[in-house]
Scaffold this motif. Structure first.
Motif, short mmCIF file in Angstrom:
data_model
loop_
_atom_site.label_atom_id
_atom_site.label_comp_id
_atom_site.label_asym_id
_atom_site.label_seq_id
_atom_site.Cartn_x
_atom_site.Cartn_y
_atom_site.Cartn_z
N SER A 63 0.79 -1.23 0.00
CA SER A 63 0.00 0.00 0.00
C SER A 63 0.82 1.28 0.00
CB SER A 63 -0.93 0.02 1.22
OG SER A 63 -0.16 0.00 2.41
N SER A 64 2.15 1.17 0.13
CA SER A 64 2.96 2.38 0.19
C SER A 64 4.40 2.11 -0.22
CB SER A 64 2.94 2.96 1.61
OG SER A 64 3.59 2.10 2.50
N ILE A 65 5.14 3.21 -0.41
CA ILE A 65 6.58 3.14 -0.62
C ILE A 65 7.24 3.98 0.46
CG2 ILE A 65 6.46 2.76 -3.12
CD1 ILE A 65 7.19 5.77 -3.40
N THR A 66 8.47 3.66 0.78
CA THR A 66 9.25 4.44 1.74
C THR A 66 10.45 4.99 0.99
OG1 THR A 66 8.55 2.98 3.53
CG2 THR A 66 10.44 4.43 3.95
N LEU A 67 10.66 6.29 1.10
CA LEU A 67 11.77 6.95 0.42
C LEU A 67 13.01 6.92 1.29
CD1 LEU A 67 9.82 10.01 -1.01
CD2 LEU A 67 10.39 7.88 -2.17
N SER A 68 14.13 7.31 0.72
CA SER A 68 15.42 7.28 1.44
C SER A 68 15.43 8.19 2.67
CB SER A 68 16.56 7.65 0.50
OG SER A 68 16.34 8.91 -0.07
N ASP A 69 14.55 9.19 2.72
CA ASP A 69 14.47 10.06 3.90
C ASP A 69 13.41 9.56 4.90
OD1 ASP A 69 12.12 10.69 2.58
OD2 ASP A 69 12.44 12.85 2.62
N ASN A 70 12.94 8.32 4.69
CA ASN A 70 11.94 7.64 5.52
C ASN A 70 10.53 8.20 5.38
OD1 ASN A 70 13.61 5.62 6.59
ND2 ASN A 70 14.43 7.08 8.07
N GLU A 71 10.28 9.04 4.41
CA GLU A 71 8.92 9.51 4.15
C GLU A 71 8.16 8.40 3.45
OE1 GLU A 71 6.46 13.19 2.13
OE2 GLU A 71 8.63 13.15 1.94
N ARG A 72 6.93 8.15 3.90
CA ARG A 72 6.08 7.13 3.29
C ARG A 72 5.04 7.80 2.42
NH1 ARG A 72 3.87 2.59 7.00
NH2 ARG A 72 3.46 1.77 4.94
N LEU A 73 4.84 7.24 1.23
CA LEU A 73 3.83 7.75 0.30
C LEU A 73 2.90 6.61 -0.07
CD1 LEU A 73 6.15 9.78 -2.11
CD2 LEU A 73 4.71 10.71 -0.29
N PRO A 74 1.59 6.90 -0.14
CA PRO A 74 0.64 5.84 -0.50
C PRO A 74 0.71 5.51 -2.00
CG PRO A 74 -0.49 7.93 -0.30
CD PRO A 74 0.93 8.17 0.13
N VAL A 75 0.47 4.25 -2.31
CA VAL A 75 0.37 3.80 -3.70
C VAL A 75 -1.07 3.37 -3.93
CG1 VAL A 75 1.19 2.12 -5.40
CG2 VAL A 75 2.77 3.03 -3.68
N SER A 76 -1.65 3.82 -5.02
CA SER A 76 -3.05 3.46 -5.28
C SER A 76 -3.18 1.97 -5.56
CB SER A 76 -3.61 4.27 -6.45
OG SER A 76 -3.13 3.79 -7.67
N ARG A 77 -4.31 1.41 -5.20
CA ARG A 77 -4.55 -0.01 -5.43
C ARG A 77 -4.48 -0.35 -6.92
NH1 ARG A 77 -10.08 -1.00 -3.05
NH2 ARG A 77 -10.22 1.19 -3.55
N LEU A 78 -4.89 0.58 -7.76
CA LEU A 78 -4.88 0.33 -9.20
C LEU A 78 -3.47 0.30 -9.78
CD1 LEU A 78 -7.81 2.68 -10.28
CD2 LEU A 78 -7.86 0.19 -10.02
N ARG A 79 -2.52 0.92 -9.11
CA ARG A 79 -1.15 1.02 -9.63
C ARG A 79 -0.14 0.14 -8.92
NH1 ARG A 79 -0.86 5.16 -13.28
NH2 ARG A 79 -2.50 6.70 -13.12
N ILE A 80 -0.53 -0.53 -7.85
CA ILE A 80 0.45 -1.26 -7.04
C ILE A 80 1.20 -2.33 -7.84
CG2 ILE A 80 -1.15 -2.97 -6.07
CD1 ILE A 80 1.74 -1.26 -4.20
N LYS A 81 0.52 -3.07 -8.69
CA LYS A 81 1.19 -4.11 -9.47
C LYS A 81 2.22 -3.50 -10.42
CE LYS A 81 0.40 -7.94 -12.60
NZ LYS A 81 -0.56 -8.68 -13.39
N GLN A 82 1.83 -2.46 -11.12
CA GLN A 82 2.74 -1.78 -12.06
C GLN A 82 3.93 -1.18 -11.31
OE1 GLN A 82 0.98 1.64 -13.88
NE2 GLN A 82 2.73 2.02 -15.20
N VAL A 83 3.69 -0.57 -10.16
CA VAL A 83 4.77 0.04 -9.38
C VAL A 83 5.76 -1.04 -8.92
CG1 VAL A 83 5.29 1.22 -7.20
CG2 VAL A 83 3.42 2.04 -8.65
N LYS A 84 5.26 -2.15 -8.40
CA LYS A 84 6.14 -3.24 -7.94
C LYS A 84 6.98 -3.78 -9.09
CE LYS A 84 3.87 -5.10 -3.90
NZ LYS A 84 3.26 -6.28 -3.30
N GLU A 85 6.36 -3.99 -10.24
CA GLU A 85 7.10 -4.51 -11.40
C GLU A 85 8.19 -3.53 -11.83
OE1 GLU A 85 4.14 -5.29 -14.38
OE2 GLU A 85 3.43 -7.09 -13.35
#
Length: 95
Positions: A63-85
């Protein structure tokens, strides 16, 4: 300068550009105007109003990504598969 961009998103009809040094730049541009100038291999849209530079992603889950500065951003359910790939391919190419 593009390599210094961690992510950018739309906030209150303005483009908010977050840089690696902590600086935030505001611009009166649309997301699509700015996106046309980017390297598609390094940037990924995580939801309809946010695009992230893959080089600054250190962790992702369902449901999210964590950036190098430890900030978490949400990933939409519709895009999670594409983002992971996209992240998996990018990380495997950098090894």
């Amino acid at each position: 300068m593009m390599s210094e961009i961690m992510y950018f998103c739309m906030e209150n009809r303005k483009l908010c550009i977050h840089l690696a040094n902590g600086q935030i730049i505001w611009a009166y541009k649309t997301l699509s105007e700015f996106q046309r100038r980017l390297d598609d291999e390094k940037f990924i849209m995580i939801h309809k109003s946010c695009i992230v530079n893959i080089e600054y992603i250190k962790k992702f889950d369902n449901s999210s990504i964590t950036l190098s500065d430890n900030e978490r951003l949400p990933v939409s359910r519709l895009r999670i598969k594409q983002v992971k790939e996209h992240i998996t391919i990018s990380w495997s190419n950098s090894i």
